[in-house]
Design a protein around this motif. Structure first.
Motif, PDB file in Angstrom:
ATOM      1  N   TYR A  60      -7.344   6.683  10.592  1.00 26.81           N
ATOM      2  CA  TYR A  60      -8.032   6.772   9.333  1.00 26.81           C
ATOM      3  C   TYR A  60      -7.143   6.104   8.252  1.00 26.81           C
ATOM      4  N   PHE A  61      -7.602   6.404   6.912  1.00 30.67           N
ATOM      5  CA  PHE A  61      -7.076   6.013   5.834  1.00 30.67           C
ATOM      6  C   PHE A  61      -7.373   6.814   4.503  1.00 30.67           C
ATOM      7  N   GLY A 108      -3.547   3.920   1.984  1.00 33.39           N
ATOM      8  CA  GLY A 108      -2.597   3.946   2.941  1.00 33.39           C
ATOM      9  C   GLY A 108      -3.238   4.358   4.122  1.00 33.39           C
ATOM     10  N   GLY A 109      -2.468   4.169   5.371  1.00 39.45           N
ATOM     11  CA  GLY A 109      -2.759   4.532   6.672  1.00 39.45           C
ATOM     12  C   GLY A 109      -2.730   6.068   6.661  1.00 39.45           C
ATOM     13  N   PRO A 160       0.816  -1.206  -0.112  1.00 45.55           N
ATOM     14  CA  PRO A 160      -0.001  -0.058   0.138  1.00 45.55           C
ATOM     15  C   PRO A 160       0.804   1.275   0.076  1.00 45.55           C
ATOM     16  N   GLY A 161       0.367   2.337  -0.217  1.00 45.12           N
ATOM     17  CA  GLY A 161       1.055   3.618  -0.093  1.00 45.12           C
ATOM     18  C   GLY A 161       1.418   4.002   1.258  1.00 45.12           C
ATOM     19  N   PRO A 162       2.243   5.308   1.319  1.00 41.80           N
ATOM     20  CA  PRO A 162       3.138   5.368   2.585  1.00 41.80           C
ATOM     21  C   PRO A 162       1.825   5.990   3.516  1.00 41.80           C
ATOM     22  N   ASN A 163       2.374   5.643   4.927  1.00 37.01           N
ATOM     23  CA  ASN A 163       1.697   5.951   5.957  1.00 37.01           C
ATOM     24  C   ASN A 163       1.816   7.608   6.311  1.00 37.01           C
ATOM     25  N   LEU A 164       0.426   8.056   6.235  1.00 34.91           N
ATOM     26  CA  LEU A 164       0.511   9.701   6.434  1.00 34.91           C
ATOM     27  C   LEU A 164       0.486   9.716   7.992  1.00 34.91           C
ATOM     28  N   ARG A 213      -3.279   0.039  14.704  1.00 37.34           N
ATOM     29  CA  ARG A 213      -4.342   0.793  13.911  1.00 37.34           C
ATOM     30  C   ARG A 213      -4.938  -0.120  13.028  1.00 37.34           C
ATOM     31  N   ILE A 214      -6.140  -0.661  13.050  1.00 36.82           N
ATOM     32  CA  ILE A 214      -6.539  -1.764  12.175  1.00 36.82           C
ATOM     33  C   ILE A 214      -7.675  -1.232  11.389  1.00 36.82           C
TER      34      ILE A 214
END
Length: 552
Positions: free
Chosen positions: A124-125, A140-141, A56-60, A220-221
């Motif tokens: 969130y995501f 992503g997260g 997935p994309g990078p965590n923000l 964080r799910i």
């Protein structure tokens, strides 16, 4: 200028008008390149959407009130948008990133988002909101941490992990779109992923997370999937639920959690078992055939393999309903502000309007469509918000094509834009009615609401006697069980155009969504920000001069 989220010491005004943010709130800048790539999440190579080469994309990672500036370069071959699920974008629906508010980013161009998680914390995501891009990745997260001066109702964890769980299809997003456009449905998913990977019991699984013995970690799910409720559990470990979608909750221990599509939970897990590997399990719920996957959580310094005996998933949706009823708002904890969450007494506010939204599945011209109150929403070439802001709504859509009370039985669907006017700062009750045998999950952008009840059967006004008017959790998603209803309460105090949508992406794509227009009569910057100067204009407003800006 440094990238990757490093704080800049130079002020750069890229995207917005004056008065968008407080001068003292820090700025963080990112550059994201959106491209196609090939990965094999289920062992079959397929095209996916990458952000900065990641799937997935990078965590923000942000903090309350930070200014987040993300320059998104669309290197795909079609228009693209990102939305930030759960962020309220106070007074700023321009940044919501859905097709009702924004023109998609054309292929080969870029757009800079600028938003602020004002007075928000939580898990969130983000994900693509255009076409079926979400089926290809691009998600992503997104976490919003509390400011240091705000107490959190648990000790700082040793580390903070993001766990993205989702169902997955091996067909490309373009092939799936072709299925839906031709009137076919997608059927059951081909597999389940944890952070973009699918593991096998006894297989060569690289640990996704590592824990030190005796330490406590935050997980964080988020269910970033398309249609399936997923049950998440960790072999041999309890999960202490501490937060969901921006609200601190009463801290109960759970062996497993049903995470409905679009929902996020934050739990604490303590490494208090024998030092070895343990399986995390994510499996579908409420489908004819269960699909599951595993991921490895490892104790530091151990190479002992995990046991092949997996914890079992619960059975039936009554279990899931009872779990929902166990969730309670932590009334004494502070969220993004110092005052306790429970200082807002939502249960004592008079309801000014009741809106019942009934989902349905019908055939339109021989093809499957989904809708709310007999209307199947269709996107417009000119985003709804732009048409409204330029005072050209009548050329794009009609307001209030649905009634607050749906027909007793919905036998047909009208395909048109579905926009409902809601008076600014009114306290409204929304009842989601699910007369179908399938599980539903809904999201409301721009707000958090109090999910006060969910019950089988048909809603009547007498059901208000069963509402939780004290400590229902404030959140932005709500599940609706088969042949059941769910009720939410909220004040519509965030001016803008906001999307109510099914989190089942097949249903959302085929019309089970709508928008609410919340207009401030003052047209003042106190209530809503002006259109950002870098906004893409398309449709009938393309090339037009911007309207006179709002003032204080």
């Amino acid at each position: 200028m440094m990238q990757g989220g490093k704080l800049l010491t130079v002020f750069v005004c890229l995207v917005s008008t004056v008065a968008l943010v407080n001068a003292g709130d820090p700025y963080f800048y990112y550059t994201w390149n959106v491209t196609y790539g090939t990965v094999a999440p289920l062992g079959i190579p397929q095209q996916v959407i990458l952000i900065n080469g990641q799937f997935p994309g990078p965590n923000l990672n942000s903090t309350s009130n930070n200014n987040v500036v993300i320059n998104v370069f669309n290197n795909l071959d079609e228009p693209f948008l990102l939305t930030w699920s759960g962020l309220q974008h106070r007074k700023n629906s321009w940044q919501d990133g859905v097709t009702g508010t924004s023109c998609p980013i054309p292929a080969g161009t870029n757009y800079t988002y600028h938003f602020q998680p004002k007075d928000q914390i939580g898990s969130y995501f983000y994900y693509p909101s255009t076409a079926l891009h979400r089926f290809a990745g691009g998600f992503g997260g997104l976490r919003v941490n509390s400011r240091l001066l705000i107490p959190v109702p648990y000790a700082d964890p040793e580390d903070d992990y993001t766990v993205l769980i989702n169902d997955w299809y091996t067909k490309s997003h373009t092939a799936l779109k072709t299925f839906l456009d031709s009137g076919r449905t997608l059927g059951s998913p081909d597999g389940v992923l944890i952070n973009g990977k699918s593991g096998k019991v006894g297989g060569p699984n690289v640990p996704l997370f590592t824990m030190k013995p005796g330490k406590t970690y935050k997980y964080r799910i988020c269910n970033v999937g398309f249609k399936s409720t997923l049950n998440f559990r960790i072999q041999g470990h309890k999960m202490k639920l501490v937060e969901m979608e921006g609200s601190h909750v009463l801290q109960n221990d759970y062996d497993s959690l049903d995470v409905h599509v679009g929902q996020c939970y934050a739990v604490l897990v303590t490494a208090d078992q024998t030092a070895k590997n343990y399986y995390m399990v994510a499996s579908t719920r409420f489908l004819k055939k269960q699909v599951s996957t595993v991921g490895v959580m490892s104790y530091e310094g151990s190479n002992v393999q995990a046991s092949s005996e997996l914890p079992k998933a619960p059975v039936g949706w009554a279990w899931s309903l009872n779990q929902f009823r166990s969730f309670r708002w932590n009334l004494t904890a502070s969220a993004a502000r110092p005052n306790p969450q429970g200082s807002y007494h939502y249960g004592k506010i008079n309801i000014t309007r009741t809106i019942k939204l009934a989902n349905s599945k019908n055939l339109v011209d021989g093809k499957v469509r989904f809708g709310l109150n007999g209307v199947s929403h269709i996107d417009t070439e000119t985003p709804l918000k732009l048409a409204e802001y330029f005072e050209m709504s009548e050329k794009v859509f009609k307001y209030n094509v649905i009634k607050d009370e749906p027909a007793a039985k919905i036998t047909t669907l009208t395909v048109e834009p579905n926009v409902l006017n809601i008076t600014f700062r009114t306290f409204v009750e929304i009842v989601f009615e699910n007369h179908e045998k399938s599980m539903q999950s809904f999201n409301l952008d721009g707000y958090s609401f109090f999910s006060v009840a969910s019950e089988p059967g048909t809603w009547t006004p007498e059901k208000r006697n069963n509402y939780n008017l004290l400590d229902a959790v404030s959140r932005h998603t709500v599940q609706v069980f088969p042949k059941s209803w769910s009720a939410i309460l909220l004040t519509f105090d965030n001016a803008g155009m906001w999307n109510i949508r099914s989190e089942n992406w097949e249903r959302r794509y085929l019309g089970q969504q709508m928008y609410v227009s919340v207009l401030s009569p003052e047209k003042s910057l106190r209530d809503e920000y002006n259109i950002p100067l870098n906004t893409n204009l398309c449709g009938i407003v393309k090339g037009l001069p911007l309207p006179t800006p709002y003032t204080i």
